[in-house]
Design a protein around this motif. Structure first.
Motif, PDB file in Angstrom:
ATOM      1  N   GLY A  46      31.401  -3.357  51.120  1.00  0.00           N
ATOM      2  CA  GLY A  46      30.083  -3.566  50.542  1.00  0.00           C
ATOM      3  C   GLY A  46      29.908  -4.893  49.828  1.00  0.00           C
ATOM      4  N   ASN A  47      30.967  -5.701  49.754  1.00  0.00           N
ATOM      5  CA  ASN A  47      30.897  -7.016  49.105  1.00  0.00           C
ATOM      6  C   ASN A  47      31.014  -8.111  50.156  1.00  0.00           C
ATOM      7  OD1 ASN A  47      30.821  -6.047  46.376  1.00  0.00           O
ATOM      8  ND2 ASN A  47      32.984  -5.537  46.607  1.00  0.00           N
ATOM      9  N   SER A  48      30.279  -9.198  49.961  1.00  0.00           N
ATOM     10  CA  SER A  48      30.324 -10.328  50.886  1.00  0.00           C
ATOM     11  C   SER A  48      31.249 -11.412  50.332  1.00  0.00           C
ATOM     12  CB  SER A  48      28.924 -10.898  51.089  1.00  0.00           C
ATOM     13  OG  SER A  48      28.108  -9.950  51.737  1.00  0.00           O
ATOM     14  N   TYR A  49      32.022 -12.013  51.243  1.00  0.00           N
ATOM     15  CA  TYR A  49      32.985 -13.044  50.870  1.00  0.00           C
ATOM     16  C   TYR A  49      32.807 -14.251  51.777  1.00  0.00           C
ATOM     17  CZ  TYR A  49      35.214  -9.063  48.614  1.00  0.00           C
ATOM     18  OH  TYR A  49      35.472  -7.958  47.851  1.00  0.00           O
ATOM     19  N   SER A  50      32.654 -15.425  51.190  1.00  0.00           N
ATOM     20  CA  SER A  50      32.575 -16.659  51.958  1.00  0.00           C
ATOM     21  C   SER A  50      33.989 -17.088  52.319  1.00  0.00           C
ATOM     22  CB  SER A  50      31.896 -17.758  51.141  1.00  0.00           C
ATOM     23  OG  SER A  50      31.962 -18.982  51.843  1.00  0.00           O
ATOM     24  N   ILE A  51      34.213 -17.289  53.602  1.00  0.00           N
ATOM     25  CA  ILE A  51      35.547 -17.680  54.068  1.00  0.00           C
ATOM     26  C   ILE A  51      35.541 -19.104  54.615  1.00  0.00           C
ATOM     27  CG2 ILE A  51      36.386 -15.352  54.481  1.00  0.00           C
ATOM     28  CD1 ILE A  51      35.591 -15.899  57.472  1.00  0.00           C
ATOM     29  N   TYR A  52      34.559 -19.878  54.195  1.00  0.00           N
ATOM     30  CA  TYR A  52      34.458 -21.267  54.635  1.00  0.00           C
ATOM     31  C   TYR A  52      35.688 -22.042  54.157  1.00  0.00           C
ATOM     32  CZ  TYR A  52      32.608 -25.964  55.243  1.00  0.00           C
ATOM     33  OH  TYR A  52      32.431 -27.265  55.625  1.00  0.00           O
ATOM     34  N   LEU A  53      36.384 -22.676  55.073  1.00  0.00           N
ATOM     35  CA  LEU A  53      37.592 -23.470  54.818  1.00  0.00           C
ATOM     36  C   LEU A  53      38.762 -22.652  54.282  1.00  0.00           C
ATOM     37  CD1 LEU A  53      36.088 -26.772  53.337  1.00  0.00           C
ATOM     38  CD2 LEU A  53      36.795 -26.315  55.690  1.00  0.00           C
ATOM     39  N   VAL A  54      38.736 -21.332  54.480  1.00  0.00           N
ATOM     40  CA  VAL A  54      39.834 -20.462  54.063  1.00  0.00           C
ATOM     41  C   VAL A  54      40.739 -20.221  55.270  1.00  0.00           C
ATOM     42  CG1 VAL A  54      40.434 -18.144  53.251  1.00  0.00           C
ATOM     43  CG2 VAL A  54      38.470 -19.336  52.277  1.00  0.00           C
ATOM     44  N   PRO A  55      42.063 -20.356  55.123  1.00  0.00           N
ATOM     45  CA  PRO A  55      42.957 -20.083  56.249  1.00  0.00           C
ATOM     46  C   PRO A  55      42.850 -18.628  56.701  1.00  0.00           C
ATOM     47  CG  PRO A  55      44.142 -21.178  54.466  1.00  0.00           C
ATOM     48  CD  PRO A  55      42.789 -20.816  53.937  1.00  0.00           C
ATOM     49  N   LEU A  56      42.641 -18.438  58.000  1.00  0.00           N
ATOM     50  CA  LEU A  56      42.622 -17.108  58.608  1.00  0.00           C
ATOM     51  C   LEU A  56      43.926 -16.947  59.364  1.00  0.00           C
ATOM     52  CD1 LEU A  56      38.995 -17.189  60.064  1.00  0.00           C
ATOM     53  CD2 LEU A  56      39.744 -16.299  57.852  1.00  0.00           C
ATOM     54  N   LEU A  57      44.645 -15.873  59.071  1.00  0.00           N
ATOM     55  CA  LEU A  57      45.979 -15.674  59.628  1.00  0.00           C
ATOM     56  C   LEU A  57      46.094 -14.317  60.309  1.00  0.00           C
ATOM     57  CD1 LEU A  57      47.865 -16.806  56.411  1.00  0.00           C
ATOM     58  CD2 LEU A  57      47.337 -18.234  58.391  1.00  0.00           C
ATOM     59  N   ASP A  58      46.970 -14.233  61.322  1.00  0.00           N
ATOM     60  CA  ASP A  58      47.318 -12.929  61.869  1.00  0.00           C
ATOM     61  C   ASP A  58      48.478 -12.391  61.030  1.00  0.00           C
ATOM     62  OD1 ASP A  58      49.710 -14.099  62.785  1.00  0.00           O
ATOM     63  OD2 ASP A  58      49.109 -14.107  64.879  1.00  0.00           O
ATOM     64  N   PRO A  59      48.907 -11.146  61.262  1.00  0.00           N
ATOM     65  CA  PRO A  59      49.986 -10.573  60.430  1.00  0.00           C
ATOM     66  C   PRO A  59      51.303 -11.347  60.489  1.00  0.00           C
ATOM     67  CG  PRO A  59      48.840  -8.841  61.588  1.00  0.00           C
ATOM     68  CD  PRO A  59      48.322 -10.143  62.140  1.00  0.00           C
ATOM     69  N   SER A  60      51.498 -12.165  61.545  1.00  0.00           N
ATOM     70  CA  SER A  60      52.720 -12.967  61.655  1.00  0.00           C
ATOM     71  C   SER A  60      52.617 -14.299  60.930  1.00  0.00           C
ATOM     72  CB  SER A  60      53.035 -13.223  63.132  1.00  0.00           C
ATOM     73  OG  SER A  60      53.254 -12.010  63.799  1.00  0.00           O
ATOM     74  N   GLY A  61      51.437 -14.608  60.399  1.00  0.00           N
ATOM     75  CA  GLY A  61      51.246 -15.858  59.674  1.00  0.00           C
ATOM     76  C   GLY A  61      50.704 -16.988  60.518  1.00  0.00           C
ATOM     77  N   ASN A  62      50.383 -16.696  61.788  1.00  0.00           N
ATOM     78  CA  ASN A  62      49.801 -17.719  62.664  1.00  0.00           C
ATOM     79  C   ASN A  62      48.312 -17.840  62.390  1.00  0.00           C
ATOM     80  OD1 ASN A  62      52.294 -18.071  64.102  1.00  0.00           O
ATOM     81  ND2 ASN A  62      51.853 -16.160  65.140  1.00  0.00           N
ATOM     82  N   VAL A  64      44.437 -18.130  63.020  1.00  0.00           N
ATOM     83  CA  VAL A  64      43.501 -17.623  64.022  1.00  0.00           C
ATOM     84  C   VAL A  64      42.126 -18.220  63.726  1.00  0.00           C
ATOM     85  CG1 VAL A  64      44.775 -15.477  64.446  1.00  0.00           C
ATOM     86  CG2 VAL A  64      42.997 -15.518  62.703  1.00  0.00           C
ATOM     87  N   SER A  65      41.255 -18.160  64.715  1.00  0.00           N
ATOM     88  CA  SER A  65      39.919 -18.724  64.528  1.00  0.00           C
ATOM     89  C   SER A  65      38.977 -17.674  63.958  1.00  0.00           C
ATOM     90  CB  SER A  65      39.376 -19.238  65.863  1.00  0.00           C
ATOM     91  OG  SER A  65      39.079 -18.159  66.715  1.00  0.00           O
ATOM     92  N   VAL A  66      37.829 -18.132  63.522  1.00  0.00           N
ATOM     93  CA  VAL A  66      36.816 -17.245  62.959  1.00  0.00           C
ATOM     94  C   VAL A  66      36.323 -16.244  64.015  1.00  0.00           C
ATOM     95  CG1 VAL A  66      34.815 -18.709  63.411  1.00  0.00           C
ATOM     96  CG2 VAL A  66      34.839 -17.254  61.394  1.00  0.00           C
ATOM     97  N   ASN A  67      36.540 -16.551  65.297  1.00  0.00           N
ATOM     98  CA  ASN A  67      36.148 -15.631  66.372  1.00  0.00           C
ATOM     99  C   ASN A  67      36.926 -14.320  66.330  1.00  0.00           C
ATOM    100  OD1 ASN A  67      34.392 -17.615  67.285  1.00  0.00           O
ATOM    101  ND2 ASN A  67      35.904 -18.461  68.699  1.00  0.00           N
ATOM    102  N   HIS A  68      38.058 -14.307  65.642  1.00  0.00           N
ATOM    103  CA  HIS A  68      38.853 -13.078  65.519  1.00  0.00           C
ATOM    104  C   HIS A  68      38.243 -12.100  64.525  1.00  0.00           C
ATOM    105  CE1 HIS A  68      41.930 -15.322  67.688  1.00  0.00           C
ATOM    106  NE2 HIS A  68      42.494 -14.152  67.926  1.00  0.00           N
ATOM    107  N   LEU A  69      37.270 -12.553  63.761  1.00  0.00           N
ATOM    108  CA  LEU A  69      36.637 -11.685  62.769  1.00  0.00           C
ATOM    109  C   LEU A  69      35.501 -10.909  63.432  1.00  0.00           C
ATOM    110  CD1 LEU A  69      36.458 -14.203  59.817  1.00  0.00           C
ATOM    111  CD2 LEU A  69      38.091 -12.344  60.121  1.00  0.00           C
ATOM    112  N   THR A  70      35.744  -9.633  63.653  1.00  0.00           N
ATOM    113  CA  THR A  70      34.718  -8.770  64.231  1.00  0.00           C
ATOM    114  C   THR A  70      34.664  -7.474  63.439  1.00  0.00           C
ATOM    115  OG1 THR A  70      36.283  -7.842  65.825  1.00  0.00           O
ATOM    116  CG2 THR A  70      34.964  -9.715  66.561  1.00  0.00           C
ATOM    117  N   GLU A  71      33.522  -6.826  63.505  1.00  0.00           N
ATOM    118  CA  GLU A  71      33.365  -5.546  62.811  1.00  0.00           C
ATOM    119  C   GLU A  71      34.432  -4.568  63.268  1.00  0.00           C
ATOM    120  OE1 GLU A  71      29.463  -3.840  62.911  1.00  0.00           O
ATOM    121  OE2 GLU A  71      28.513  -5.767  62.483  1.00  0.00           O
ATOM    122  N   GLY A  72      34.953  -3.825  62.325  1.00  0.00           N
ATOM    123  CA  GLY A  72      35.948  -2.802  62.628  1.00  0.00           C
ATOM    124  C   GLY A  72      37.382  -3.246  62.446  1.00  0.00           C
TER     125      GLY A  72
END
Length: 104
Positions: A46-62, A64-72
């Motif tokens: 229920g809270n919104s978070y800006s992830i602009y310029l925030v590192p997005l990582l998979d569980p292995s630490g690699n 990932v792109s913002v395209n990996h962010l999907t509902e669910g």
């Protein structure tokens, strides 16, 4: 003389504790399922978070792109002093498990 010495030690310890408390870092994590994605903002719990310029990582630490962010998908949002430092993105379990890779 002894009471002055004890008072001086007490003041020194008190000032040390106050300074350390001022420089203490507050680390926290928000975990949850992505409820919505809009540009560089995700909604979790229920809270919104800006992830602009925030590192997005998979569980292995690699990274990932913002395209990996999907509902669910599940995420863990890491904070340091109320600033987001990184986001770990987990795959949906339904995307990982299907009839072909379930042990029989």
């Amino acid at each position: 003389m002894r009471s002055k010495f004890l008072a001086l030690i007490f003041l020194f310890l008190l000032s040390f504790v106050l300074v350390m408390n001022a420089y203490a870092e507050e680390n926290s994590i928000v975990s949850g399922t992505i409820e919505g994605v809009k540009g560089n903002t995700i909604t979790v719990g229920g809270n919104s978070y800006s992830i602009y310029l925030v590192p997005l990582l998979d569980p292995s630490g690699n990274k990932v792109s913002v395209n990996h962010l999907t509902e669910g998908k599940r995420v863990e949002i890491f904070f340091k002093n109320k600033d987001i430092t990184s986001v770990v993105v987990y795959e949906k379990i339904s995307d990982i498990i299907n009839d072909e890779n379930i042990p029989k």
